[in-house]
Design an enzyme around this catalytic site. Structure first.
Site, PDB file in Angstrom:
ATOM      1  N   GLY A  48       0.876  -1.172   0.000  1.00  0.00           N
ATOM      2  CA  GLY A  48       0.000   0.000   0.000  1.00  0.00           C
ATOM      3  C   GLY A  48       0.901   1.206   0.000  1.00  0.00           C
ATOM      4  O   GLY A  48       1.804   1.292  -0.817  1.00  0.00           O
ATOM      5  N   CYS A  80       6.267  -5.173   0.357  1.00  0.00           N
ATOM      6  CA  CYS A  80       6.408  -3.824  -0.196  1.00  0.00           C
ATOM      7  C   CYS A  80       6.284  -2.752   0.894  1.00  0.00           C
ATOM      8  O   CYS A  80       7.204  -2.599   1.690  1.00  0.00           O
ATOM      9  CB  CYS A  80       5.437  -3.641  -1.348  1.00  0.00           C
ATOM     10  SG  CYS A  80       5.949  -2.320  -2.446  1.00  0.00           S
ATOM     11  N   ARG A 109      13.268   3.343   0.107  1.00  0.00           N
ATOM     12  CA  ARG A 109      11.888   3.457  -0.354  1.00  0.00           C
ATOM     13  C   ARG A 109      11.873   3.912  -1.818  1.00  0.00           C
ATOM     14  O   ARG A 109      12.710   4.728  -2.218  1.00  0.00           O
ATOM     15  CB  ARG A 109      11.205   4.490   0.536  1.00  0.00           C
ATOM     16  CG  ARG A 109       9.765   4.602   0.349  1.00  0.00           C
ATOM     17  CD  ARG A 109       9.132   5.391   1.492  1.00  0.00           C
ATOM     18  NE  ARG A 109       7.813   5.769   1.092  1.00  0.00           N
ATOM     19  CZ  ARG A 109       7.447   7.007   0.780  1.00  0.00           C
ATOM     20  NH1 ARG A 109       8.295   8.004   0.896  1.00  0.00           N
ATOM     21  NH2 ARG A 109       6.226   7.245   0.388  1.00  0.00           N
ATOM     22  N   ARG A 146       6.397   0.443  -7.406  1.00  0.00           N
ATOM     23  CA  ARG A 146       7.065   1.495  -6.603  1.00  0.00           C
ATOM     24  C   ARG A 146       7.687   0.889  -5.342  1.00  0.00           C
ATOM     25  O   ARG A 146       7.473   1.333  -4.215  1.00  0.00           O
ATOM     26  CB  ARG A 146       6.084   2.627  -6.254  1.00  0.00           C
ATOM     27  CG  ARG A 146       5.688   3.449  -7.486  1.00  0.00           C
ATOM     28  CD  ARG A 146       4.687   4.545  -7.196  1.00  0.00           C
ATOM     29  NE  ARG A 146       5.151   5.486  -6.174  1.00  0.00           N
ATOM     30  CZ  ARG A 146       6.079   6.424  -6.358  1.00  0.00           C
ATOM     31  NH1 ARG A 146       6.678   6.546  -7.528  1.00  0.00           N
ATOM     32  NH2 ARG A 146       6.397   7.241  -5.385  1.00  0.00           N
ATOM     33  N   HIS A 193       5.072  -8.305  -4.607  1.00  0.00           N
ATOM     34  CA  HIS A 193       3.699  -8.622  -4.194  1.00  0.00           C
ATOM     35  C   HIS A 193       3.275 -10.013  -4.644  1.00  0.00           C
ATOM     36  O   HIS A 193       2.539 -10.132  -5.626  1.00  0.00           O
ATOM     37  CB  HIS A 193       2.728  -7.619  -4.844  1.00  0.00           C
ATOM     38  CG  HIS A 193       2.887  -6.220  -4.380  1.00  0.00           C
ATOM     39  ND1 HIS A 193       2.176  -5.713  -3.321  1.00  0.00           N
ATOM     40  CD2 HIS A 193       3.673  -5.222  -4.827  1.00  0.00           C
ATOM     41  CE1 HIS A 193       2.513  -4.455  -3.137  1.00  0.00           C
ATOM     42  NE2 HIS A 193       3.420  -4.123  -4.036  1.00  0.00           N
ATOM     43  N   GLU A 195       1.084 -11.735  -3.489  1.00  0.00           N
ATOM     44  CA  GLU A 195      -0.376 -11.845  -3.320  1.00  0.00           C
ATOM     45  C   GLU A 195      -1.146 -11.504  -4.584  1.00  0.00           C
ATOM     46  O   GLU A 195      -2.322 -11.837  -4.681  1.00  0.00           O
ATOM     47  CB  GLU A 195      -0.851 -10.979  -2.138  1.00  0.00           C
ATOM     48  CG  GLU A 195      -0.866  -9.472  -2.342  1.00  0.00           C
ATOM     49  CD  GLU A 195       0.500  -8.795  -2.187  1.00  0.00           C
ATOM     50  OE1 GLU A 195       1.522  -9.502  -2.060  1.00  0.00           O
ATOM     51  OE2 GLU A 195       0.531  -7.552  -2.225  1.00  0.00           O
TER      52      GLU A 195
HETATM   53  N1  LIG Z   1       3.350  -1.255  -3.610  1.00  0.00           N
HETATM   54  C1  LIG Z   1       3.724  -0.712  -2.488  1.00  0.00           C
HETATM   55  O1  LIG Z   1       3.433  -1.209  -1.384  1.00  0.00           O
HETATM   56  C2  LIG Z   1       4.435   0.594  -2.647  1.00  0.00           C
HETATM   57  C3  LIG Z   1       5.117   1.103  -1.411  1.00  0.00           C
HETATM   58  C4  LIG Z   1       5.192   2.605  -1.455  1.00  0.00           C
HETATM   59  N2  LIG Z   1       6.061   3.091  -2.472  1.00  0.00           N
HETATM   60  C5  LIG Z   1       5.568   3.109  -0.081  1.00  0.00           C
HETATM   61  O2  LIG Z   1       6.474   3.846   0.086  1.00  0.00           O
HETATM   62  O3  LIG Z   1       4.930   2.754   0.852  1.00  0.00           O
END
Ligand SMILES: NC(=O)CC[C@H](N)C(=O)O
Length: 212
Positions: A48, A80, A109, A146, A193, A195
């Site tokens: 997320g 993530c 990050r 990301r 991910h 999932e």
């Molecule tokens: N798909 C993801 O969970 C992205 C993480 C997001 N870039 C963050 O900094 O939280």
């Protein structure tokens, strides 16, 4: 006995994690309140937005009890944003961003940068079973959105997967060889991910860890 895995349900892809855990044989519950932590054999911190989840953890008064449970040995899997939340140290976080910590790693990050904010690749992954056809090294199809990578690891951390080496088609130079899955005792984290790729083997590994 059935293993009960909670999925932190403040923000992120909760439904996909519950489905993957259930196909790995666990019972799942959504976790939004401190008292819901008590009955868990393990917890998933979903993908997320880590800054949003961080803020909500404090609003819902879950940050301190969760930190205590992690310190007391609760098995936790972070994917993530969840990996960022589990990390002891973050690079390129926002100024006021906090983590729960527990995992002795530094994560960067949004590490993969603008060109490759999102990409997919196959990775050798230590510790999962080979499927659907047995390969010498089990591999997973990994979806990065990301995503963070692990920039350095403490002595107790085992590296489970890395981005393929430089020169592999589709792999940007800067990403080559980067660490994207780790385990430290009962803590598991992936930059990607599993999932959302319809392959429950990483969740199976976590359920196994949660069973002890
Ligand atoms: N798909 C993801 O969970 C992205 C993480 C997001 N870039 C963050 O900094 O939280």
């Amino acid at each position: 006995m059935t293993t009960t895995i909670g999925v932190l349900a403040l923000q992120g892809d909760v439904r996909e994690h519950r489905a993957a855990l259930e196909s790995a044989g666990a019972r799942t519950t959504a976790v939004r309140r401190p008292e819901e932590l008590a009955a868990l054999d393990g917890l998933v911190l979903p993908g997320g937005e880590s800054t949003t989840i961080d803020k909500l953890l404090h609003v819902f008064e879950l940050a301190a009890p969760l930190r205590d449970r992690i310190a007391a040995g609760l098995p936790v899997y972070g994917s993530c944003a969840g990996m960022i939340l589990l990390a002891d140290r973050i690079l390129d976080g926002t100024a006021d961003q906090r983590t729960l910590g527990g995992l002795d790693v530094t994560v960067r990050r949004n590490a993969f940068g603008r060109q490759v904010d999102s990409f997919e690749t196959d990775l050798a992954f230590d510790g999962i079973r080979s499927a659907p056809t047995p390969h010498a090294v089990p591999s997973v199809h990994a979806v990065f959105i990301r995503a963070p990578w692990v920039e350095d690891t403490g002595p107790q951390v085992r590296v489970l997967a890395r981005i393929p080496a430089a020169g592999t088609p589709g792999i940007p130079e800067a990403a080559a060889g980067r660490i994207v899955a780790v385990q430290q005792g009962s803590l598991l984290a992936t930059s990607f991910h599993p999932e959302i790729s319809g392959d429950a083997r990483v969740h199976e590994l976590f359920v196994k860890i949660a069973k002890g």
